[in-house]
Design an enzyme around this catalytic site. Structure first.
Site, PDB file in Angstrom:
ATOM      1  N   ASP A  72     -48.384  37.010 -39.772  1.00  0.00           N
ATOM      2  CA  ASP A  72     -46.926  36.984 -39.721  1.00  0.00           C
ATOM      3  C   ASP A  72     -46.505  36.023 -38.616  1.00  0.00           C
ATOM      4  O   ASP A  72     -47.217  35.856 -37.625  1.00  0.00           O
ATOM      5  CB  ASP A  72     -46.393  38.387 -39.430  1.00  0.00           C
TER       6      ASP A  72
ATOM      7  N   ASN B 173     -47.463  36.472 -49.549  1.00  0.00           N
ATOM      8  CA  ASN B 173     -46.284  37.320 -49.700  1.00  0.00           C
ATOM      9  C   ASN B 173     -45.090  36.863 -48.866  1.00  0.00           C
ATOM     10  O   ASN B 173     -43.948  37.210 -49.176  1.00  0.00           O
ATOM     11  CB  ASN B 173     -46.664  38.761 -49.313  1.00  0.00           C
TER      12      ASN B 173
ATOM     13  N   TYR C  92     -33.505  30.469 -53.917  1.00  0.00           N
ATOM     14  CA  TYR C  92     -34.496  31.537 -54.036  1.00  0.00           C
ATOM     15  C   TYR C  92     -35.087  31.570 -55.443  1.00  0.00           C
ATOM     16  O   TYR C  92     -36.315  31.632 -55.616  1.00  0.00           O
ATOM     17  CB  TYR C  92     -33.847  32.877 -53.699  1.00  0.00           C
TER      18      TYR C  92
ATOM     19  N   ASP D  35     -47.068  30.901 -39.353  1.00  0.00           N
ATOM     20  CA  ASP D  35     -45.812  30.427 -39.926  1.00  0.00           C
ATOM     21  C   ASP D  35     -46.182  29.641 -41.172  1.00  0.00           C
ATOM     22  O   ASP D  35     -46.690  28.515 -41.081  1.00  0.00           O
ATOM     23  CB  ASP D  35     -45.074  29.546 -38.923  1.00  0.00           C
ATOM     24  N   VAL D  36     -45.936  30.217 -42.350  1.00  0.00           N
ATOM     25  CA  VAL D  36     -46.455  29.619 -43.580  1.00  0.00           C
ATOM     26  C   VAL D  36     -45.848  28.261 -43.888  1.00  0.00           C
ATOM     27  O   VAL D  36     -46.406  27.492 -44.691  1.00  0.00           O
ATOM     28  CB  VAL D  36     -46.268  30.554 -44.790  1.00  0.00           C
TER      29      VAL D  36
ATOM     30  N   LYS E 158     -39.050  30.812 -56.547  1.00  0.00           N
ATOM     31  CA  LYS E 158     -39.903  31.793 -57.220  1.00  0.00           C
ATOM     32  C   LYS E 158     -40.413  31.261 -58.556  1.00  0.00           C
ATOM     33  O   LYS E 158     -41.563  31.518 -58.939  1.00  0.00           O
ATOM     34  CB  LYS E 158     -39.151  33.113 -57.397  1.00  0.00           C
TER      35      LYS E 158
ATOM     36  N   THR F  75     -37.081  47.879 -49.362  1.00  0.00           N
ATOM     37  CA  THR F  75     -37.669  47.669 -48.049  1.00  0.00           C
ATOM     38  C   THR F  75     -36.564  47.828 -47.005  1.00  0.00           C
ATOM     39  O   THR F  75     -35.375  47.901 -47.348  1.00  0.00           O
ATOM     40  CB  THR F  75     -38.268  46.261 -47.933  1.00  0.00           C
TER      41      THR F  75
END
Length: 256
Positions: free
Chosen positions: A42, A92, A161, A65-66, A165, A196
């Site tokens: 993360d 994810n 977004y 940090d992706v 995806k 969540t």
């Protein structure tokens, strides 16, 4: 944290991005209960360490940090050097910029770029370095997190977004086909509205929440463990012949 009796993931080492909270945390904790060693990746070092401490000796935390390839590469190199090379990777980490993402004509370019950088480019970079690791360690399973908004018009007000995806869905199929013969599987889980902490905080309007749930045939929101259960299957040897597929965990939303 106690482990379950099933041990479906015994002998597996899994790296989960965005595991400091939400679905990623639920997946990490579920994998650990199923016998896997888990790497909590993360960008929030404190959150990652907190989750790792809850899980215990079967977990390690790593900052990642992706959207930054250097930190993604460093994370994979670090865990491999420590003897924790993952044979399961869950890509994810992602963002959905509520209040900023919008219909195309109203969408700010910076919001588009930030969303694509984290969601799509970040998934690509995670997959890239997962594949490189798995090529050196006899293959493995890569699991991506998609969305119904990438399949239909459900996210009409979330252009960036939804596009990110949809890109993830295509990326998963392409990488699956490219590496199927060398023992690397790639599948995508497609959760619907999942309760969540972040989503619950954002969706505070009871009418808006009811409208979302009203579009789910099963009549309820998803729970993080609804998603983690399917990911356990895809991480396990039970799914050895599954690759390049989309697994909907959406209460039937994408059947409409």
């Amino acid at each position: 944290m106690t482990t379950s009796d099933s041990g479906r993931l015994a002998g597996k080492t899994a790296l989960i991005t965005g595991a400091g909270a939400g679905i990623g945390q639920a997946v990490a904790e579920r994998f650990a209960r199923e016998g896997a060693r888990v790497i909590i990746a993360d960008r929030d070092a404190t959150a990652a360490q907190s989750v790792a401490e809850v899980i215990g000796d079967a977990a390690r935390a790593v900052v990642c940090d992706v959207s930054d390839e250097a930190t993604v590469a460093a994370a994979f190199d670090h865990v491999a050097t420590a003897g924790w090379a993952p044979n399961v990777v869950v890509a994810n980490a992602g963002v959905q910029l509520f209040g900023q993402d919008a219909k195309a004509a109203d969408l700010d370019l910076n919001v588009w770029r930030r969303t694509i950088d984290i969601n799509l480019t970040g998934t690509f970079l995670t997959v890239k370095h997962a594949v490189r690791t798995m090529l050196e360690h006899d293959g493995g399973s890569i699991i991506l997190t998609g969305s119904p908004t990438g399949l239909n018009g459900e996210g009409a007000d979330f252009t960036a977004y939804s596009a990110s995806k949809a890109g993830i869905h295509g990326l998963g199929r392409t990488v699956a086909a490219a590496y199927a013969r060398v023992g690397i599987r790639v599948n995508t889980v497609v959760p619907a509205y999942t309760e969540t902490g972040l989503v619950t905080t954002i969706t505070t309007d009871p009418e808006a929440r009811a409208a979302i749930i009203g579009r789910i045939p099963m009549g309820r929101a998803g729970a993080p463990d609804d998603v983690s259960g399917v990911m356990v299957f895809l991480a396990s040897d039970d799914s050895a012949f599954a690759t390049g597929a989309l697994f909907a965990v959406d209460g039937g939303m994408t059947t409409l």
